[in-house]
Scaffold this motif. Structure first.
Motif, short mmCIF file in Angstrom:
data_model
loop_
_atom_site.label_atom_id
_atom_site.label_comp_id
_atom_site.label_asym_id
_atom_site.label_seq_id
_atom_site.Cartn_x
_atom_site.Cartn_y
_atom_site.Cartn_z
N LYS A 35 0.82 -1.21 0.00
CA LYS A 35 0.00 0.00 0.00
C LYS A 35 0.85 1.26 0.00
O LYS A 35 0.40 2.30 -0.46
CB LYS A 35 -0.92 0.01 1.23
N GLN A 36 2.06 1.17 0.53
CA GLN A 36 2.91 2.36 0.64
C GLN A 36 3.98 2.44 -0.44
O GLN A 36 4.60 3.48 -0.61
CB GLN A 36 3.58 2.39 2.01
N CYS A 37 4.23 1.36 -1.14
CA CYS A 37 5.28 1.33 -2.16
C CYS A 37 4.66 1.19 -3.54
O CYS A 37 3.92 0.25 -3.81
CB CYS A 37 6.21 0.15 -1.93
N TYR A 38 4.97 2.12 -4.43
CA TYR A 38 4.49 2.04 -5.80
C TYR A 38 5.27 0.98 -6.57
O TYR A 38 4.72 0.21 -7.33
CB TYR A 38 4.60 3.39 -6.49
N LEU A 39 6.58 0.92 -6.34
CA LEU A 39 7.43 -0.07 -6.99
C LEU A 39 7.89 -1.09 -5.96
O LEU A 39 8.25 -0.75 -4.84
CB LEU A 39 8.66 0.59 -7.62
N SER A 40 7.90 -2.34 -6.35
CA SER A 40 8.32 -3.41 -5.45
C SER A 40 9.83 -3.39 -5.27
O SER A 40 10.56 -2.83 -6.10
CB SER A 40 7.89 -4.76 -6.02
N PRO A 41 10.33 -4.03 -4.20
CA PRO A 41 11.78 -4.12 -4.02
C PRO A 41 12.46 -4.84 -5.18
O PRO A 41 13.58 -4.49 -5.56
CB PRO A 41 11.93 -4.93 -2.73
N GLY A 42 11.77 -5.80 -5.79
CA GLY A 42 12.33 -6.50 -6.94
C GLY A 42 12.53 -5.59 -8.13
O GLY A 42 13.55 -5.65 -8.82
N THR A 43 11.56 -4.70 -8.38
CA THR A 43 11.67 -3.74 -9.48
C THR A 43 12.76 -2.72 -9.21
O THR A 43 13.53 -2.35 -10.11
CB THR A 43 10.33 -3.04 -9.71
N ARG A 44 12.85 -2.26 -7.98
CA ARG A 44 13.90 -1.31 -7.62
C ARG A 44 15.28 -1.94 -7.74
O ARG A 44 16.23 -1.30 -8.20
CB ARG A 44 13.68 -0.79 -6.20
N THR A 45 15.39 -3.21 -7.34
CA THR A 45 16.66 -3.92 -7.47
C THR A 45 17.02 -4.10 -8.94
O THR A 45 18.18 -3.99 -9.31
CB THR A 45 16.58 -5.29 -6.76
N LYS A 46 16.02 -4.36 -9.78
CA LYS A 46 16.26 -4.51 -11.21
C LYS A 46 16.86 -3.22 -11.78
O LYS A 46 17.82 -3.27 -12.55
CB LYS A 46 14.95 -4.84 -11.92
N ALA A 47 16.31 -2.08 -11.41
CA ALA A 47 16.84 -0.80 -11.88
C ALA A 47 18.28 -0.60 -11.40
O ALA A 47 19.14 -0.13 -12.17
CB ALA A 47 15.95 0.34 -11.39
N LEU A 48 18.54 -0.96 -10.16
CA LEU A 48 19.89 -0.83 -9.61
C LEU A 48 20.88 -1.72 -10.36
O LEU A 48 21.97 -1.29 -10.73
CB LEU A 48 19.87 -1.19 -8.12
#
Length: 95
Positions: A35-48
Motif C-alpha cells: 500500500k505504501q510502495c508504488y514499486l516493489s523491491p524486486g523492481t527497484r533492485t532490477k533498476a539498480l
C-alpha cells in the motif's frame, strides 16, 4: 534525419533478470507494504542492477540523473509492460 541511440545492455539485463525471476524472489523474501510502495523491491533492485552492470557512473552526466538518451526510451522497453502511470505530486503555485 533519423537519430539512433544505443541503450547499451539495459534490455538484455532486464530480460535476463525477468527470465530468472529475480524480482519475484526478492519480493517474496523482503517484507514490504504494497500500500505504501508504488514499486516493489524486486523492481527497484532490477533498476539498480541495470545501472551497475550497464556501467553508468554518476560523473558521466554531471547535473543529470540519467544519460541524455534515456528520455527517448519507453519504460516498457526496459521494465516490461506498465499498466498505470506513476503518481505525481501537484504543488500549488501562488497566484
Amino acid at each position: 534525419m533519423v537519430k539512433v541511440y544505443h541503450s547499451g545492455p539495459a534490455g538484455l539485463i532486464g530480460a535476463l533478470f525477468d527470465q530468472l525471476r529475480f524480482g519475484k524472489i526478492i519480493d517474496d523474501i523482503v517484507l514490504w507494504d504494497k500500500k505504501q510502495c508504488y514499486l516493489s523491491p524486486g523492481t527497484r533492485t532490477k533498476a539498480l542492477v541495470i545501472n551497475i552492470l550497464g556501467g553508468r557512473a554518476a560523473n558521466l552526466y554531471p547535473g543529470q540523473l540519467f544519460p541524455p538518451f534515456i528520455s527517448s526510451l519507453t519504460l516498457s522497453s526496459i521494465f516490461g509492460l506498465i499498466t498505470r502511470a506513476s503518481p505525481t505530486s501537484t504543488a500549488s503555485t501562488p497566484a
